[in-house]
Design an enzyme around this catalytic site. Structure first.
Site, PDB file in Angstrom:
ATOM      1  N   ASP A  32      27.129  42.665  37.436  1.00 58.48           N
ATOM      2  CA  ASP A  32      28.564  42.334  37.494  1.00 58.48           C
ATOM      3  C   ASP A  32      28.764  40.819  37.575  1.00 58.48           C
ATOM      4  OD1 ASP A  32      31.271  42.814  37.547  1.00 58.48           O
ATOM      5  OD2 ASP A  32      31.367  43.149  39.703  1.00 58.48           O
TER       6      ASP A  32
ATOM      7  N   ALA B 146      39.740  37.038  50.332  1.00 55.92           N
ATOM      8  CA  ALA B 146      39.647  37.891  49.146  1.00 55.92           C
ATOM      9  C   ALA B 146      39.587  39.334  49.595  1.00 55.92           C
ATOM     10  CB  ALA B 146      38.410  37.535  48.317  1.00 55.92           C
TER      11      ALA B 146
END
Length: 676
Positions: free
Chosen positions: A336, A180
């Site tokens: 988040d 990622a």
């Protein structure tokens, strides 16, 4: 995944027991001591900037670097000026509304192109209805925190600089490409020599320097705008930028992220179905973070979760309950929680990842948020407007007269026929218009709370289209109101249950029913809280009501006993008037002051208490005996006895010493027929 050194004997992938503990994970400090290590390099300018956000230090660093600043200004202003020119031209031609979506898409693409700081700014602006509105908020909410990966060679060099040894000495295995890549760093999958599978996050090169320069330029612009347009700008844009920059600098410091993860685990790791990965501190430094590898499925893939036999609805409920405790109990919250940061583990637990973006809200703000939820549920919008003042959205001198009807319209429309119909996203959209129209100053923490709630609601709706946040939140709020001993929430409970001198048994019943199935609901604590409140100075009003009710009920019981006793003597005694008739003029078999509806509520409340986990009749009896021995109870008894005596004397004087003519006594209340 490629092997960097000769691997140790084969090991199995870490397994998890019901508590989420890692099996087979040993102490790896001895392995590190045997490895050749080099001293970390001398701290660079980037390391110095990363220590903490300091606008003065940043200004000193870049004030004299005019060439670099001018070049970056050009890169920033060229696409932004093109965007503003397009908006101006749309307005000139009367096509501002028609092209709003197009300009919003251009803004999102521009911010993505400008790099990490602007991506983060765009995400923050997506929850600022006092700055932007309409399509711009919707489009910025789509900003993806993703960028192309940087070369492995750079990442490996960072690992060696930060941890003091090359990757091949530190890790038995590491993936040959990042799995990622985000705006701040990229992640590799690796394995320690002791067998644990880990995630290795490496920061982007030059990140701190690039972000510090952007913040320096933007802060200078914000100061100029605020000083130049002071009268027309309601929002403290310099303060907002400083708050944002402080969070961003914390997010770039991976040691801070590790501390955040451990604190999060300490506060919420014991909740049902919640799991927080372990941080490996021997492999963690400012720009490299090594944490336990979590195998799981993103919550944005509910079908895959169901195929694994995991109860997705229960998982979502666990996430919501964890979020409520973050926002309303401890105040330390994950800002988040998007689907990529929440994974459904094979053992049914919900794993939280990425603790870079965290925030805190004060105790007083938490209590005000709870009060706001209570006032929304009960449609008390004048009190809700006061909550906005306490939360810092409105200054005390603001006239609330036009704001209260606006809030009433928003929440009445959103609530519909039932509280359970409340949708946070629809509420946020309508509140955005009010906050833009009226003099609201949205606090910095609010943006992160909204972002957190919207993310959780979006994930939950993906699993259950009928999911509503408030419907899931109110049981927790009810538990807090019943068990929290803080003066703020006791006052809220009093306002909730008492109105115009009447006790609202239906609301108490509703609170008990909602709190009944909360995992950590403590019935004993609720009873203790009730007793403490009852005998406190604030509970004097309730004691007065109890005394009045007891006097009425016992007076009625005494009247019946005397009436039954006198019926046994065939004497022409004066007729006694019922206590009920004294107050209402009508006979009734119901005790004075106690309505049939209230009695039904009391019966249901007793049944709720019996059905609540932790109910113990003996504990209840002991609590009752302790209450009876309290001085306040004895004073209450004396007051009831005095009230009964006064009523008896008044009745004796009225009925026996100065009786009305027999004919004036209603036949229904005569003990004997008149003598013939």
């Amino acid at each position: 995944m490629k092997s960097l050194v000769k691997p140790p004997p084969p090991t199995t992938v870490p397994e998890f027991d019901v508590h989420g503990d890692v099996h087979g994970s040993g102490d790896h400090r001895e392995d590190l001591q045997e490895m050749p290590r080099v001293l970390p390099q001398k701290p660079s300018e980037e390391d110095t900037l990363l220590e903490r956000y300091d606008p003065d230090k940043i200004r000193e660093t870049y004030r004299d670097q005019r060439r670099k600043s001018v070049r970056r200004w050009y890169d920033i202003t060229r696409p932004l000026l093109a965007l503003f020119w397009g908006r101006w031209w749309d307005k000139k031609r009367g096509k501002e509304k028609e092209n709003e979506h197009l300009r919003a898409v251009q803004l999102r693409e521009t911010l993505t192109h400008l790099g990490p700081a602007f991506i983060k700014i765009g995400q923050a602006l997506s929850t600022r209805p006092d700055i932007l509105q309409g399509a711009y908020l919707d489009e910025l909410a789509k900003l993806q925190d993703q960028l192309p990966p940087f070369p492995n060679e750079v990442a490996y060099r960072f690992i060696e600089e930060e941890l003091g040894a090359p990757p091949e000495h530190l890790f038995a295995e590491i993936s040959d490409h990042p799995i990622a890549a985000a705006s701040l760093g990229q992640v590799y999958r690796g394995k320690l020599h002791s067998g644990e599978t880990v995630a290795i996050k490496v920061q982007r090169p030059g990140l701190a320097e690039q972000i510090a320069l952007d913040i320096f330029l933007l802060r200078g612009l914000a100061v100029w705008i605020q000083n130049t347009f002071y009268d027309s700008i309601r929002t403290d844009i310099v303060g907002i930028l400083d708050e944002f920059a402080g969070r961003l600098f914390e997010e770039m410091d991976y040691t801070q992220e590790g501390r955040n993860a451990e604190r999060f685990n300490q506060l919420y790791g014991q909740l049902r179905n919640i799991y927080v990965p372990r941080i490996y501190w021997d492999y963690t430094h400012t720009r490299v973070l090594t944490m336990e590898w979590i195998t799981g499925t993103k919550l944005s893939s509910p079908q895959r979760i169901l195929e694994q036999g995991i109860n997705a609805s229960e998982l979502i409920d666990s996430g919501i309950q964890c979020s409520l405790r973050q926002l309303l109990e401890h105040g330390f919250f994950h800002a988040d929680p998007h689907p990529g940061n929440l994974l459904a583990m094979p053992n049914g637990k919900l794993a939280y990842l990425d603790f870079g973006m965290m925030s805190e809200i004060s105790v007083q703000q938490r209590y005000s948020l709870i009060n706001a939820i209570v006032h929304i549920v009960n449609r008390e919008f004048d009190a809700l407007a006061q909550d906005y003042v306490k939360l810092g959205f409105l200054t005390p001198e603001v006239d609330l007269t036009p704001i209260i009807p606006a809030l009433s319209q928003v929440f009445n429309n959103a609530l519909g026929a039932s509280v359970a119909e409340l949708n946070i996203n629809s509420i946020f959209e309508q509140l955005s218009d009010i906050m833009y129209e009226y003099p609201f100053r949205v606090p910095a923490y609010y943006a992160l709370i909204v972002r957190s709630l919207l993310s959780m609601e979006g994930i939950a709706i993906g699993v259950d289209p009928d999911f509503k946040v408030l419907s899931a939140a109110y049981p927790y709020v009810a538990k807090r109101l019943l068990t929290d001993s803080s003066p703020e929430l006791r006052e809220s409970l009093r306002d909730l249950l008492l109105k115009d001198g009447s006790f609202r048994w239906n609301r108490l019943e509703n609170l008990l029913r909602n709190a009944q199935n909360i995992q950590d609901y403590d019935l004993g604590a609720t009873l203790n809280q009730a007793m403490d409140f009852l005998f406190s100075e604030r509970g004097e009003f309730i004691r007065d009501r109890i005394a009045e009710e007891l006097i009425k009920v016992l007076d009625q019981v005494g009247y019946r006993a005397v009436s039954n006793f006198l019926e046994q003597f065939p004497l022409p005694l004066p007729a006694l008037q019922s206590p009920i008739a004294e107050h209402s003029g009508h006979p009734s078999s119901q005790p004075a002051g106690m309505k049939t509806q209230d009695m039904d509520h009391l019966k249901r409340i007793w049944k709720l208490l019996q059905d609540t986990p932790g109910f113990d009749a003996m504990k209840l009896l002991n609590a009752f005996m302790q209450v009876m021995n309290r001085p306040e109870t004895q004073r209450l008894g004396q007051r009831v006895a005095s009230g009964l005596a006064q009523k008896a004397i008044a009745r004796l004087v009225r009925e026996w010493l100065a009786p009305d003519p027999v004919e004036s006594t209603p036949t229904a209340h005569r003990l004997l027929p008149p003598a013939t």
